[in-house]
Design an enzyme around this catalytic site. Sequence first.
Site, PDB file in Angstrom:
ATOM      1  N   VAL A  64       0.834  -1.206   0.000  1.00  0.00           N
ATOM      2  CA  VAL A  64       0.000   0.000   0.000  1.00  0.00           C
ATOM      3  C   VAL A  64       0.869   1.257   0.000  1.00  0.00           C
ATOM      4  CG1 VAL A  64      -1.816   1.271   1.217  1.00  0.00           C
ATOM      5  CG2 VAL A  64      -1.916  -1.215   1.117  1.00  0.00           C
ATOM      6  N   CYS A  65       1.956   1.241   0.738  1.00  0.00           N
ATOM      7  CA  CYS A  65       2.860   2.402   0.773  1.00  0.00           C
ATOM      8  C   CYS A  65       3.524   2.624  -0.577  1.00  0.00           C
ATOM      9  CB  CYS A  65       3.911   2.224   1.863  1.00  0.00           C
ATOM     10  SG  CYS A  65       3.210   2.212   3.527  1.00  0.00           S
ATOM     11  N   THR A  66       3.888   1.553  -1.252  1.00  0.00           N
ATOM     12  CA  THR A  66       4.487   1.684  -2.581  1.00  0.00           C
ATOM     13  C   THR A  66       3.468   2.234  -3.563  1.00  0.00           C
ATOM     14  OG1 THR A  66       6.048  -0.101  -2.133  1.00  0.00           O
ATOM     15  CG2 THR A  66       5.623   0.418  -4.460  1.00  0.00           C
TER      16      THR A  66
END
Length: 169
Positions: A64-66
């Site tokens: 999700v962060c990527t």
Amino acid sequence: MKRILIFSLTFLLFACNSKSQLKVGDKVPAFQLKDQDGNTFDISTALGKQPLVIYFYPKDETSVCTKEACSFRDAYTSFSQYGAKVIGISADGVASHKKFAEHHHLPFTLLADTSNTVRKLFGVPKTFVIPGRVTYVVDKQGVIVHTFNSMKDSEKHVQEALAALKNIK
């Protein structure tokens, strides 16, 4: 009853008090952190020059962060058109940020908040033990004009930030 009490106490222990979270109208606190190149970034050098989009995220190279970072990357031209500086902050160190930025061709600043000091200054809430995902849009004077908090809808952070920038330009 005992399980409910344990759950409630655990939630209170690990969840950040949302009353402490910075909100629209608040001034951005002063801070300094190392960027992905090991240089010290001082927020005071950006204030008065341009709007800022400061987003807090849990961890480099997680799915999700990527996706969130790549969404900011893909919209970077739009942020530049508003004259905005994009800044990502997590507890990962300088070396991790360097690899993350290079791997995904991120053209913006990543700051290493390894002690979570700045995260605490902003009052970014946790979801149990997972650091929160919050985006702040800050005007040239250092006043927060918009916040968006969502752990799952990472790409909406970009949409929300762009809409807020459009309103302050």
